[in-house]
Design an enzyme around this catalytic site. Sequence first.
Site, PDB file in Angstrom:
ATOM      1  N   TRP A  74      10.112  10.034  11.108  1.00  0.00           N
ATOM      2  CA  TRP A  74      11.296   9.343  10.624  1.00  0.00           C
ATOM      3  C   TRP A  74      12.301  10.338  10.039  1.00  0.00           C
ATOM      4  O   TRP A  74      13.509  10.157  10.150  1.00  0.00           O
ATOM      5  CB  TRP A  74      10.944   8.270   9.591  1.00  0.00           C
ATOM      6  CG  TRP A  74      12.172   7.673   8.983  1.00  0.00           C
ATOM      7  CD1 TRP A  74      12.595   7.747   7.695  1.00  0.00           C
ATOM      8  CD2 TRP A  74      13.193   6.924   9.672  1.00  0.00           C
ATOM      9  NE1 TRP A  74      13.800   7.108   7.539  1.00  0.00           N
ATOM     10  CE2 TRP A  74      14.191   6.592   8.730  1.00  0.00           C
ATOM     11  CE3 TRP A  74      13.352   6.515  10.999  1.00  0.00           C
ATOM     12  CZ2 TRP A  74      15.330   5.864   9.083  1.00  0.00           C
ATOM     13  CZ3 TRP A  74      14.495   5.795  11.344  1.00  0.00           C
ATOM     14  CH2 TRP A  74      15.463   5.469  10.389  1.00  0.00           C
ATOM     15  N   GLU A  78      14.100   2.823  14.845  1.00  0.00           N
ATOM     16  CA  GLU A  78      12.633   2.801  14.908  1.00  0.00           C
ATOM     17  C   GLU A  78      12.176   3.004  16.349  1.00  0.00           C
ATOM     18  O   GLU A  78      11.167   3.663  16.605  1.00  0.00           O
ATOM     19  CB  GLU A  78      12.076   1.490  14.346  1.00  0.00           C
ATOM     20  CG  GLU A  78      12.143   1.363  12.832  1.00  0.00           C
ATOM     21  CD  GLU A  78      11.247   2.353  12.101  1.00  0.00           C
ATOM     22  OE1 GLU A  78      10.353   2.944  12.730  1.00  0.00           O
ATOM     23  OE2 GLU A  78      11.440   2.534  10.891  1.00  0.00           O
ATOM     24  N   TYR A  97      16.675   8.640   0.305  1.00  0.00           N
ATOM     25  CA  TYR A  97      16.428   7.484   1.176  1.00  0.00           C
ATOM     26  C   TYR A  97      15.347   6.590   0.570  1.00  0.00           C
ATOM     27  O   TYR A  97      15.501   5.360   0.494  1.00  0.00           O
ATOM     28  CB  TYR A  97      16.002   7.985   2.562  1.00  0.00           C
ATOM     29  CG  TYR A  97      15.519   6.912   3.501  1.00  0.00           C
ATOM     30  CD1 TYR A  97      16.405   6.019   4.092  1.00  0.00           C
ATOM     31  CD2 TYR A  97      14.156   6.791   3.798  1.00  0.00           C
ATOM     32  CE1 TYR A  97      15.962   5.027   4.957  1.00  0.00           C
ATOM     33  CE2 TYR A  97      13.709   5.803   4.657  1.00  0.00           C
ATOM     34  CZ  TYR A  97      14.606   4.922   5.239  1.00  0.00           C
ATOM     35  OH  TYR A  97      14.153   3.939   6.089  1.00  0.00           O
TER      36      TYR A  97
END
Length: 212
Positions: free
Chosen positions: A60, A52, A30
């Site tokens: 995350w 988010e 990522y």
Amino acid sequence: MSADRPGLFTGEDGALRCRWCQSTTAYQHYHDNEWGFPVTDDRRLFEKLCLEGFQAGLSWLTILNKREAFRRAFAQFDAERVARFGPKDVERLLGDAGIVRHRGKIESAINNAQRVLQLREQFGSLAAYAWGFEPDAASRPRRITHEALRAMTTSPESVAMSKDLKKRGWSFVGPTTVYAFMQAMGLVNDHVEQCHARELALAARAGLKLPG
């Protein structure tokens, strides 16, 4: 992390990377291929704003590991489809163990999809709106260091975008959330100096044609 390279680690391939992605290979992928690379696709921008919001109070990495389940649950984050979700969809989503089952966040994503459609009427696209808040390069730190990032969880632009979104009826879009969105979608390049992905993200931004 080494003393002379704070905020970085050396991967098994010998490349220097931002330390925050060290825990898993999926996180490193990522970091190497998405985070900080500029995005002008409305679906991806809407997805990131939603995720988010779901991340609030979580890591995350937790959200990233659930991202495919989120995509299935939220119609691949097609704003027009999500905007039509009703009470039955909310109950369906609350029963989906693959996502974060938080009623307020689920209802926020549906509400924000409706707000995306309103933004498109005024700006043509969510991308045109979001990139209008891209910071001027001169306002950014001269060098992106580990210390600089620790002190920079928001920016004047993320505060301004957050206030404007809230005025337009969006939710779960505080200044810190919006700044994380800006970092991920390439409105700012917060790869630490010497991170191998930093120059790749800069090159992608240089070749980007902005909407509008």
